[in-house]
Structure formats: structure tokens, C-alpha cells
Design a protein around this motif. Structure first.
Motif, PDB file in Angstrom:
ATOM      1  N   LYS A  37       0.438  -1.247  -0.253  1.00  0.00           N
ATOM      2  CA  LYS A  37      -0.625  -0.140  -0.270  1.00  0.00           C
ATOM      3  C   LYS A  37       1.073   0.898   0.119  1.00  0.00           C
ATOM      4  CE  LYS A  37      -4.275   1.534   2.571  1.00  0.00           C
ATOM      5  NZ  LYS A  37      -5.617   1.461   2.948  1.00  0.00           N
ATOM      6  N   SER A  38       2.197   0.887   0.870  1.00  0.00           N
ATOM      7  CA  SER A  38       3.140   2.587   1.178  1.00  0.00           C
ATOM      8  C   SER A  38       4.636   2.461  -0.002  1.00  0.00           C
ATOM      9  CB  SER A  38       3.617   2.559   2.723  1.00  0.00           C
ATOM     10  OG  SER A  38       4.077   1.783   2.460  1.00  0.00           O
ATOM     11  N   ALA A  39       4.267   3.015  -1.154  1.00  0.00           N
ATOM     12  CA  ALA A  39       5.617   3.513  -1.303  1.00  0.00           C
ATOM     13  C   ALA A  39       7.011   2.978  -0.528  1.00  0.00           C
ATOM     14  CB  ALA A  39       5.867   4.573  -2.507  1.00  0.00           C
ATOM     15  N   GLU A  40       6.679   3.759   0.705  1.00  0.00           N
ATOM     16  CA  GLU A  40       8.239   3.246   1.482  1.00  0.00           C
ATOM     17  C   GLU A  40       8.522   1.438   1.625  1.00  0.00           C
ATOM     18  OE1 GLU A  40       5.514   5.210   2.014  1.00  0.00           O
ATOM     19  OE2 GLU A  40       6.547   7.261   2.066  1.00  0.00           O
ATOM     20  N   SER A  41       7.135   0.835   1.969  1.00  0.00           N
ATOM     21  CA  SER A  41       7.602   0.120   2.533  1.00  0.00           C
ATOM     22  C   SER A  41       7.786  -1.296   1.141  1.00  0.00           C
ATOM     23  CB  SER A  41       6.600  -1.316   3.139  1.00  0.00           C
ATOM     24  OG  SER A  41       4.800  -1.125   2.835  1.00  0.00           O
ATOM     25  N   CYS A  42       7.377  -1.146   0.026  1.00  0.00           N
ATOM     26  CA  CYS A  42       7.557  -2.303  -1.008  1.00  0.00           C
ATOM     27  C   CYS A  42       8.527  -1.717  -1.242  1.00  0.00           C
ATOM     28  CB  CYS A  42       6.414  -2.101  -2.130  1.00  0.00           C
ATOM     29  SG  CYS A  42       6.037  -0.924  -2.641  1.00  0.00           S
ATOM     30  N   ASN A 153     -14.903 -11.376   9.270  1.00  0.00           N
ATOM     31  CA  ASN A 153     -15.105 -10.573   8.524  1.00  0.00           C
ATOM     32  C   ASN A 153     -13.650 -11.385   7.776  1.00  0.00           C
ATOM     33  OD1 ASN A 153     -13.498  -9.995  10.201  1.00  0.00           O
ATOM     34  ND2 ASN A 153     -13.562  -7.556   9.377  1.00  0.00           N
ATOM     35  N   TYR A 154     -13.434 -12.093   8.446  1.00  0.00           N
ATOM     36  CA  TYR A 154     -11.890 -12.198   8.269  1.00  0.00           C
ATOM     37  C   TYR A 154     -12.110 -13.807   8.117  1.00  0.00           C
ATOM     38  CZ  TYR A 154      -6.950 -13.168   8.466  1.00  0.00           C
ATOM     39  OH  TYR A 154      -4.557 -14.026   8.424  1.00  0.00           O
ATOM     40  N   ALA A 155     -12.518 -14.495   9.221  1.00  0.00           N
ATOM     41  CA  ALA A 155     -12.523 -15.761   8.168  1.00  0.00           C
ATOM     42  C   ALA A 155     -13.456 -16.484   7.091  1.00  0.00           C
ATOM     43  CB  ALA A 155     -13.836 -16.676   8.919  1.00  0.00           C
ATOM     44  N   LYS A 188       4.975 -15.093  12.714  1.00  0.00           N
ATOM     45  CA  LYS A 188       5.452 -13.552  13.543  1.00  0.00           C
ATOM     46  C   LYS A 188       5.528 -12.089  12.774  1.00  0.00           C
ATOM     47  CE  LYS A 188       8.378 -16.048  16.518  1.00  0.00           C
ATOM     48  NZ  LYS A 188      10.126 -16.894  16.283  1.00  0.00           N
ATOM     49  N   THR A 189       5.012 -11.777  12.725  1.00  0.00           N
ATOM     50  CA  THR A 189       4.326 -10.280  12.069  1.00  0.00           C
ATOM     51  C   THR A 189       4.114  -9.090  12.764  1.00  0.00           C
ATOM     52  OG1 THR A 189       2.371 -10.781  10.803  1.00  0.00           O
ATOM     53  CG2 THR A 189       4.517 -11.982   9.874  1.00  0.00           C
ATOM     54  N   ASP A 190       3.648  -7.859  12.199  1.00  0.00           N
ATOM     55  CA  ASP A 190       3.382  -7.364  12.554  1.00  0.00           C
ATOM     56  C   ASP A 190       1.574  -7.291  13.134  1.00  0.00           C
ATOM     57  OD1 ASP A 190       5.337  -5.768  12.435  1.00  0.00           O
ATOM     58  OD2 ASP A 190       4.916  -4.286  10.480  1.00  0.00           O
TER      59      ASP A 190
HETATM   60  P1  NAP Z   1       1.337  -7.724   7.705  1.00  0.00           P
HETATM   61  O1  NAP Z   1       3.055  -7.850   8.487  1.00  0.00           O
HETATM   62  O2  NAP Z   1       0.563  -7.029   7.994  1.00  0.00           O
HETATM   63  O3  NAP Z   1       1.643  -7.328   6.023  1.00  0.00           O
HETATM   64  C1  NAP Z   1       0.647  -6.904   5.056  1.00  0.00           C
HETATM   65  C2  NAP Z   1       0.457  -6.267   4.002  1.00  0.00           C
HETATM   66  O4  NAP Z   1      -0.169  -5.989   3.135  1.00  0.00           O
HETATM   67  C3  NAP Z   1       2.594  -4.845   4.073  1.00  0.00           C
HETATM   68  O5  NAP Z   1       3.054  -5.161   3.179  1.00  0.00           O
HETATM   69  C4  NAP Z   1       0.726  -3.840   3.415  1.00  0.00           C
HETATM   70  O6  NAP Z   1       1.247  -3.123   2.892  1.00  0.00           O
HETATM   71  C5  NAP Z   1      -0.218  -5.142   2.470  1.00  0.00           C
HETATM   72  N1  NAP Z   1      -1.322  -4.845   2.963  1.00  0.00           N
HETATM   73  C6  NAP Z   1      -2.759  -4.309   3.217  1.00  0.00           C
HETATM   74  N2  NAP Z   1      -3.494  -3.611   2.860  1.00  0.00           N
HETATM   75  C7  NAP Z   1      -3.213  -3.399   1.463  1.00  0.00           C
HETATM   76  C8  NAP Z   1      -3.506  -2.934   0.349  1.00  0.00           C
HETATM   77  N3  NAP Z   1      -5.114  -2.104   0.628  1.00  0.00           N
HETATM   78  N4  NAP Z   1      -2.921  -2.715  -1.142  1.00  0.00           N
HETATM   79  C9  NAP Z   1      -2.195  -2.880  -0.766  1.00  0.00           C
HETATM   80  N5  NAP Z   1      -1.101  -3.809   0.661  1.00  0.00           N
HETATM   81  C10 NAP Z   1      -1.834  -3.715   1.615  1.00  0.00           C
HETATM   82  O7  NAP Z   1       0.710  -8.713   7.213  1.00  0.00           O
HETATM   83  P2  NAP Z   1       1.038 -10.706   7.350  1.00  0.00           P
HETATM   84  O8  NAP Z   1       0.826 -11.340   8.251  1.00  0.00           O
HETATM   85  O9  NAP Z   1       2.884 -10.248   6.804  1.00  0.00           O
HETATM   86  O10 NAP Z   1       0.570 -11.347   6.528  1.00  0.00           O
HETATM   87  C11 NAP Z   1       0.127 -11.481   5.241  1.00  0.00           C
HETATM   88  C12 NAP Z   1      -1.438 -11.947   4.970  1.00  0.00           C
HETATM   89  O11 NAP Z   1      -0.531 -13.246   5.751  1.00  0.00           O
HETATM   90  C13 NAP Z   1      -1.808 -11.864   5.352  1.00  0.00           C
HETATM   91  O12 NAP Z   1      -3.607 -11.872   4.043  1.00  0.00           O
HETATM   92  C14 NAP Z   1      -2.826 -12.612   6.403  1.00  0.00           C
HETATM   93  O13 NAP Z   1      -4.140 -12.751   6.371  1.00  0.00           O
HETATM   94  C15 NAP Z   1      -2.723 -13.732   5.478  1.00  0.00           C
HETATM   95  N6  NAP Z   1      -2.085 -14.272   7.311  1.00  0.00           N
HETATM   96  C16 NAP Z   1      -1.524 -14.056   8.605  1.00  0.00           C
HETATM   97  C17 NAP Z   1      -0.897 -14.600   9.673  1.00  0.00           C
HETATM   98  C18 NAP Z   1      -0.077 -14.170  10.719  1.00  0.00           C
HETATM   99  O14 NAP Z   1      -0.220 -15.034  11.954  1.00  0.00           O
HETATM  100  N7  NAP Z   1       0.505 -13.341  10.563  1.00  0.00           N
HETATM  101  C19 NAP Z   1      -1.580 -15.890  10.026  1.00  0.00           C
HETATM  102  C20 NAP Z   1      -2.698 -16.179   9.119  1.00  0.00           C
HETATM  103  C21 NAP Z   1      -2.826 -15.905   7.539  1.00  0.00           C
HETATM  104  P3  NAP Z   1       2.401  -1.554   3.427  1.00  0.00           P
HETATM  105  O15 NAP Z   1       3.981  -2.084   4.037  1.00  0.00           O
HETATM  106  O16 NAP Z   1       1.981  -0.635   2.536  1.00  0.00           O
HETATM  107  O17 NAP Z   1       1.390  -1.573   5.020  1.00  0.00           O
END
Ligand code: NAP
Length: 246
Positions: A37-42, A153-155, A188-190
Motif C-alpha cells: 500500500k505504501s511506497a516506502e515499504s515495497c 469478516n476475516y474468516a 510472527k509479523t506485525d
Molecule cells: P502484515 O505484516 O500486516 O503485512 C501486510 C502487508 O499487506 C503489508 O505489506 C501491507 O502494505 C499490505 N497491505 C495491506 N493492505 C493493503 C492494501 N489495501 N493494498 C496493498 N497492500 C496492502 O501482514 P502478514 O502477517 O505478513 O500477513 C500477510 C498475509 O498472510 C495476509 O493475507 C494475512 O491475512 C495472512 N495471514 C497471516 C497470519 C499471521 O499470523 N501473520 C496468519 C494467517 C494468515 P504496507 O506495507 O504498505 O502497509
């Protein structure tokens, strides 16, 4: 794993799981378009890949904006000729019990986590079919299989993504394009760092391996499904969750 100089587009590649997927594909010689979403992160991820000798480009696109996705895909196809690998990974949470969930929370999650995959898969998947080669990997969640209180919503989005993937796997199979799902458990992510200590402790208790996974654990499974070797695998759901949902 063999990749034959392929080009991949990874959404949500700015952080967490998507960043690990982009880095893993790039290490394997894949030319990676990093979308966030943000130009900075990608931008930071693409710059780090390039600095390490890989091939990458950054592109800021809000994946919940259908017309923006279609326009970006058209421009990328003009620039690259074809995109061989698509990883729909971008995702958000807007948690809450359904009694208190607003329609905005519902729509934001469905648009970002599910409808985005429709737009990218249509715009890039059909050219893949014409080229008679493609790999689509959609990142769902174990929540899309077993459900979770506070995440209706997520499920719904993740369960929808699984069914969507099986449908396009059937549509695209005879044209050399595979479509599979990777369903992570707790990684382990944000996204999970915002969970309180008690919630994290309870979650860990449900995982036979007794720990959260690393983004690289998901990236390894995704990379395999994107490789030439995964040629005969389509319409499958791979849970990568330390045994939680078995
Ligand atoms: P994350 O750390 O929150 O990172 C999310 C990434 O998605 C970021 O790069 C963010 O962009 C991008 N993003 C969010 N909304 C967007 C939008 N509208 N347009 C473009 N980019 C967008 O998430 P994560 O934990 O890595 O999760 C990645 C995927 O794995 C997700 O689909 C999540 O549902 C799935 N997942 C995660 C877990 C978990 O435990 N972490 C478990 C199951 C499934 P910015 O960097 O610009 O903000």
C-alpha cells in the motif's frame, strides 16, 4: 527448485510474510514486482533485493481499489510482456464480535483480502492462460478453514479465497496455470504482534509445535508451489501452522 527466469508479482510484499515471499523468490532468480500500500515499504524491500544482486521493482497500489489494480496490471503486462507467478498475499484484520462489527469493517476486509484476489487473478491469470503457463498462490489462513470468534469478516474472506482458488484452478487447469492456497497459522509479523500477551499465550497453547511460525516458513511453501516442480499440483490448500489445524 527450478524457476527459469520467471517474473512474479507479490502483493503485501512490504512487510511480514509477503516480504519473505518476495525475498525467497528473488533468491531463486525470480524477477519480483513487490506491491504494497505504501511506497516506502515495497520500495525498501525491492531496494534490498536489488542491493543483494536480485531483480525487483516496487509498486504502490491499494489492492482494495479494483480499478487501480486493473490499471496497474495492464501497465505491468505492457512493461514485462507476461507475469508468470502471482501471489495474492496482502491482507488486513478488523476484528470484533459480529454484534459490534460495522459494515465498514466487513467491507474493508472482504475488499482487501478477497476481492483484490479476484481483480489480480482476472487481470493477470487470463494472460497466463494465453501464455499456457502460470502459478497463482493465494494466502488464506487456517481461520478460513476452522473459523474464529471475533473474525467473521476475516474468516469469510479467507474461506472465500479457498473456494475462489479451487474454482479458478478448475478453470485454468487445462491451460497450464495452477492455483493453490497456503493457509498460515500464527506467524510472527506485525499482524500478530498487536495481539495481547494473554492471547499470544493461549494461541501458543493450541499449536502442537508450541511456537508461532516465521514468515520464512510460509515463503518456503509458497516458493515450492511457484516452482516448475509443482507442475502437477493445483486446487490444493496447504496449511503451514505447526500442526494447529490438523
Ligand atoms: P502484515 O505484516 O500486516 O503485512 C501486510 C502487508 O499487506 C503489508 O505489506 C501491507 O502494505 C499490505 N497491505 C495491506 N493492505 C493493503 C492494501 N489495501 N493494498 C496493498 N497492500 C496492502 O501482514 P502478514 O502477517 O505478513 O500477513 C500477510 C498475509 O498472510 C495476509 O493475507 C494475512 O491475512 C495472512 N495471514 C497471516 C497470519 C499471521 O499470523 N501473520 C496468519 C494467517 C494468515 P504496507 O506495507 O504498505 O502497509
Amino acid at each position: 527448485m527450478t524457476f527459469n527466469n520467471r517474473t512474479a508479482l507479490v502483493t503485501g510484499a512490504g512487510r511480514g510474510i509477503g516480504k519473505a515471499i518476495a525475498e525467497t523468490l528473488a533468491k531463486n532468480g525470480v524477477n519480483v514486482i513487490c506491491v504494497s500500500k505504501s511506497a516506502e515499504s515495497c520500495g525498501a524491500v525491492a531496494a534490498a533485493i536489488t542491493a543483494a544482486g536480485g531483480k525487483a521493482k516496487a509498486l504502490a497500489v491499494d489492492v482494495s481499489d479494483g480499478p487501480a489494480v486493473v490499471k496497474a496490471a495492464e501497465e505491468l503486462l505492457k512493461e514485462y510482456g507476461k507475469i508468470d507467478i502471482l501471489v495474492n498475499n496482502a491482507g488486513i484484520t478488523r476484528d470484533g464480535l459480529i454484534a459490534r462489527m460495522s459494515e465498514d469493517d466487513w467491507n474493508a476486509v472482504i475488499q482487501t483480502n478477497l476481492t483484490s484476489a479476484f481483480h489480480w487473478s482476472k487481470a493477470i491469470g487470463w494472460p497466463m492462460c494465453r501464455a499456457r503457463y502460470g502459478r497463482i498462490v493465494n494466502i488464506a489462513s487456517v481461520v478460513g478453514i476452522v473459523g474464529n470468534a471475533g473474525q467473521a469478516n476475516y474468516a469469510a474472506a479467507k474461506g472465500g479465497m479457498i473456494a475462489f482458488t479451487k474454482a479458478i484452478a478448475k478453470e485454468f487447469a487445462k491451460r497450464g496455470v495452477t492455483a493453490n492456497v497456503v493457509a498460515p497459522g500464527f506467524i510472527k509479523t506485525d499482524m500478530t504482534s498487536v495481539l495481547g500477551e494473554e492471547v499470544q499465550k493461549a494461541a501458543t497453547g493450541m499449536i502442537p509445535m508450541q511456537r508461532f511460525g516465521e514468515p520464512s516458513d510460509i515463503a518456503a511453501a509458497v516458493a515450492f508451489l511457484c516452482s516448475e516442480e509443482a507442475n502437477y499440483i493445483t486446487g490444493q490448500v496447504f496449511t503451514v501452522d505447526g500442526g494447529m489445524a490438523m
